[in-house]
Design a protein around this motif. Structure first.
Motif, PDB file in Angstrom:
ATOM      1  N   ASN A 247       0.874  -1.217   0.067  1.00 40.03           N
ATOM      2  CA  ASN A 247       0.033   0.228   0.009  1.00 40.03           C
ATOM      3  C   ASN A 247       0.791   1.304  -0.087  1.00 40.03           C
ATOM      4  O   ASN A 247       1.499   1.394   1.173  1.00 40.03           O
ATOM      5  N   PRO A 248       0.927   2.034  -1.178  1.00 43.10           N
ATOM      6  CA  PRO A 248       1.761   3.070  -1.142  1.00 43.10           C
ATOM      7  C   PRO A 248       1.774   4.163   0.003  1.00 43.10           C
ATOM      8  O   PRO A 248       2.822   4.783   0.528  1.00 43.10           O
ATOM      9  N   ALA A 249       0.414   4.821   0.264  1.00 49.25           N
ATOM     10  CA  ALA A 249       0.353   5.718   1.200  1.00 49.25           C
ATOM     11  C   ALA A 249       0.637   5.171   2.649  1.00 49.25           C
ATOM     12  O   ALA A 249       1.407   6.038   3.431  1.00 49.25           O
ATOM     13  N   ILE A 250       0.359   3.983   3.062  1.00 44.22           N
ATOM     14  CA  ILE A 250       0.870   3.441   4.403  1.00 44.22           C
ATOM     15  C   ILE A 250       2.187   3.260   4.305  1.00 44.22           C
ATOM     16  O   ILE A 250       3.007   3.495   5.304  1.00 44.22           O
ATOM     17  N   PHE A 251       2.959   2.831   2.955  1.00 46.92           N
ATOM     18  CA  PHE A 251       4.379   2.709   3.000  1.00 46.92           C
ATOM     19  C   PHE A 251       5.126   3.823   3.248  1.00 46.92           C
ATOM     20  O   PHE A 251       6.140   3.865   4.033  1.00 46.92           O
ATOM     21  N   VAL A 252       4.577   4.885   2.877  1.00 49.31           N
ATOM     22  CA  VAL A 252       5.238   6.363   3.373  1.00 49.31           C
ATOM     23  C   VAL A 252       4.868   6.794   4.648  1.00 49.31           C
ATOM     24  O   VAL A 252       5.933   7.117   5.549  1.00 49.31           O
ATOM     25  N   VAL A 253       3.755   6.545   5.282  1.00 48.76           N
ATOM     26  CA  VAL A 253       3.371   6.637   6.608  1.00 48.76           C
ATOM     27  C   VAL A 253       4.479   5.705   7.499  1.00 48.76           C
ATOM     28  O   VAL A 253       4.992   6.392   8.420  1.00 48.76           O
ATOM     29  N   MET A 254       4.550   4.809   7.428  1.00 49.35           N
ATOM     30  CA  MET A 254       5.311   3.822   8.177  1.00 49.35           C
ATOM     31  C   MET A 254       6.781   4.039   7.992  1.00 49.35           C
ATOM     32  O   MET A 254       7.620   3.861   9.030  1.00 49.35           O
ATOM     33  N   SER A 255       7.287   4.504   6.648  1.00 51.16           N
ATOM     34  CA  SER A 255       8.534   4.761   6.780  1.00 51.16           C
ATOM     35  C   SER A 255       8.733   5.956   7.661  1.00 51.16           C
ATOM     36  O   SER A 255      10.046   6.017   8.369  1.00 51.16           O
ATOM     37  N   GLY A 256       8.064   6.941   7.916  1.00 54.67           N
ATOM     38  CA  GLY A 256       8.206   8.166   8.677  1.00 54.67           C
ATOM     39  C   GLY A 256       8.399   7.629  10.385  1.00 54.67           C
ATOM     40  O   GLY A 256       9.086   8.247  11.132  1.00 54.67           O
ATOM     41  N   VAL A 257       7.367   6.590  10.541  1.00 55.28           N
ATOM     42  CA  VAL A 257       7.417   6.277  11.833  1.00 55.28           C
ATOM     43  C   VAL A 257       8.555   5.270  12.220  1.00 55.28           C
ATOM     44  O   VAL A 257       9.122   5.551  13.385  1.00 55.28           O
ATOM     45  N   VAL A 258       9.113   4.828  11.282  1.00 55.57           N
ATOM     46  CA  VAL A 258      10.290   3.924  11.322  1.00 55.57           C
ATOM     47  C   VAL A 258      11.312   4.933  11.771  1.00 55.57           C
ATOM     48  O   VAL A 258      12.350   4.758  12.637  1.00 55.57           O
ATOM     49  N   LEU A 259      11.602   5.871  10.813  1.00 52.31           N
ATOM     50  CA  LEU A 259      12.668   7.028  11.182  1.00 52.31           C
ATOM     51  C   LEU A 259      12.185   7.737  12.747  1.00 52.31           C
ATOM     52  O   LEU A 259      13.523   8.351  13.430  1.00 52.31           O
ATOM     53  N   PHE A 260      10.983   7.737  13.057  1.00 59.70           N
ATOM     54  CA  PHE A 260      10.812   8.319  14.194  1.00 59.70           C
ATOM     55  C   PHE A 260      11.199   7.626  15.459  1.00 59.70           C
ATOM     56  O   PHE A 260      11.659   8.180  16.520  1.00 59.70           O
TER      57      PHE A 260
END
Length: 430
Positions: A314-327
């Motif tokens: 899921n592209p949108a969730i992929f973007v969000v989760m990448s941010g959570v990982v870096l957070f």
């Protein structure tokens, strides 16, 4: 606001500016790879040696750089660091061979950014004894988010004037701003007694004795922290260095999210969360303790990586989760330096952190070429992610079950620890 407090915030602001200045060589590097490949007729692997050299020099020379800052003071050394960072870009604009690029962008920028990074972090722990986590987090956020200010301007210059002009122009800007900001840096005047309840509490948890690097290196606490920071650096740098590769392997190289290309959007979100996490978790660690905060943050990153894998289609969730990982990752740059200074004192803070910061260099090798070799061997990112996720949860367990009791015993057995009941109540205003 009294003069001491006003000075602290001025020092924090100046340190933040210095960090913003040195962030672009690392976080904008990806914009230069294609133009440099064409100009120097080199492969991507050959060009990427420049980036590896930048990180390795920045981290492995940091003990020496911290020692010089301790000896000569922040203003002089950070002026040199800012000048070298800008000079590296200016000279790289004229580089016509790979060795010249390595020596300018890699070596000079690596030395310059290392001096500034270690110097600013060490400077903040001295000025904010009761709020070390918050102060180092703010400063580190400048490095994590600073490139947001330059990404689009540099991209525009690359498009219309070429990479030589981009390096030369912005190198001069970095040199000028970095040197000017460093002129206002001053070491804090050491007071003989704590001046407020906050300062009293700081002295309880952050003892007055200072340990030399040699003494620190002889203690198991340092090496435990080194292993923990290495594992967390490996996890975060694997994501930041390989995200384009596994985005492509996951079939989303050309995906759009809200009409925007997925990869640039994910990188922009990552820069924001990678910056915000540093002051947030630094502040939280001042409230609930360093190790408790580590457990929360490292568990968050491991959990987010698992969710990232299960939702990678899921592209949108992929973007969000990448941010959570870096957070869940970027806070290591506020938690580890503040924990180190809490444990070993402020007298050699910059040099001591320089030794711990080498873990970032080790992590860059493990998370970069080693992770890529593992991917090539298994033809899949799954084994890499499995190891990285395990590292996150293992580091969280080490923080709560090993680091916390070891530091408690260390602090209780030290004669320099001041107990509140032993201190009079006649302290003045901070």
């Amino acid at each position: 606001m009294n003069p001491v407090m006003r000075s602290r915030w001025i020092q924090l602001l100046l340190g933040l500016v210095c960090m913003i200045v040195i962030s672009s060589p690392q976080y904008v590097w990806t914009l230069f790879t294609q133009p440099l490949m064409g100009s120097l007729h080199a492969s991507l692997a050959q060009i990427q040696i420049t980036f590896s050299l930048l990180i390795v020099v920045q981290t492995f020379l940091s003990p020496c750089q911290g020692l010089l800052v301790d000896k000569f003071g922040p203003r002089a050394l950070l002026s040199v660091g800012g000048a070298l960072t800008g000079l590296g870009w200016v000279l790289a604009a004229r580089a016509s061979t790979l060795p010249a690029l390595y020596l300018t962008y890699g070596l000079l920028c690596g030395i310059g950014t290392g001096i500034v990074y270690v110097g600013v972090i060490g400077h903040m722990v001295l000025w904010f004894p009761a709020r070390r986590g918050f102060a180092t987090g703010i400063a580190a956020a400048g490095y994590g988010m600073g490139a947001i200010l330059t990404t689009f301007p540099i991209s525009g210059t690359l498009k219309y004037a070429g990479y030589e002009q981009a390096l030369a122009r912005y190198g001069l800007v970095f040199m000028l701003v970095g040197v000017l900001a460093a002129q206002g840096l001053r070491a804090p005047i050491q007071k003989s007694q704590p001046a407020s309840l906050d300062a009293l509490k700081a002295r309880v948890s952050h003892p007055s004795a200072s340990f030399t690097p040699r003494q620190m290196l002889q203690t198991p606490i340092f090496w435990l922290m080194f292993v923990m920071m290495t594992m967390m650096s490996t996890a975060g740098l694997m994501v930041t260095s390989q995200i384009a590769a596994f985005t492509r392997d996951f079939g989303m190289a050309n995906a759009l999210v809200f009409g925007l290309p997925l990869l640039p959007l994910a990188l922009s979100v990552d820069r924001i969360t990678n910056g915000l996490t540093r002051p947030f978790f630094g502040w939280l660690s001042d409230q609930i303790g360093r190790e408790h905060t580590m457990v929360i943050a490292f568990t968050l990153e491991g959990t987010a990586m698992i969710a990232w894998l299960f939702t990678r289609s899921n592209p949108a969730i992929f973007v969000v989760m990448s941010g959570v990982v870096l957070f869940g990752w970027g806070e290591i740059f506020s938690l580890f330096p503040s924990t180190l200074t809490d444990t070993y004192g402020t007298g050699h803070a910059m040099t001591n952190y320089g030794f711990l910061y080498i873990a970032q260099g080790v992590g860059s090798v493990l998370g970069g070429p080693v992770a890529a070799l593992m991917h090539d061997a298994f033809r899949s990112w799954m084994p890499v992610f499995t190891i990285i996720i395990a590292m996150n949860f293992a580091t969280a367990l080490l923080a709560g079950l090993a680091l916390k009791p070891m530091r408690q015993r260390w602090l209780m057995n030290r004669p320099d620890v001041v107990k509140i009941s032993e201190v009079g109540s006649g302290a003045g205003a901070d």
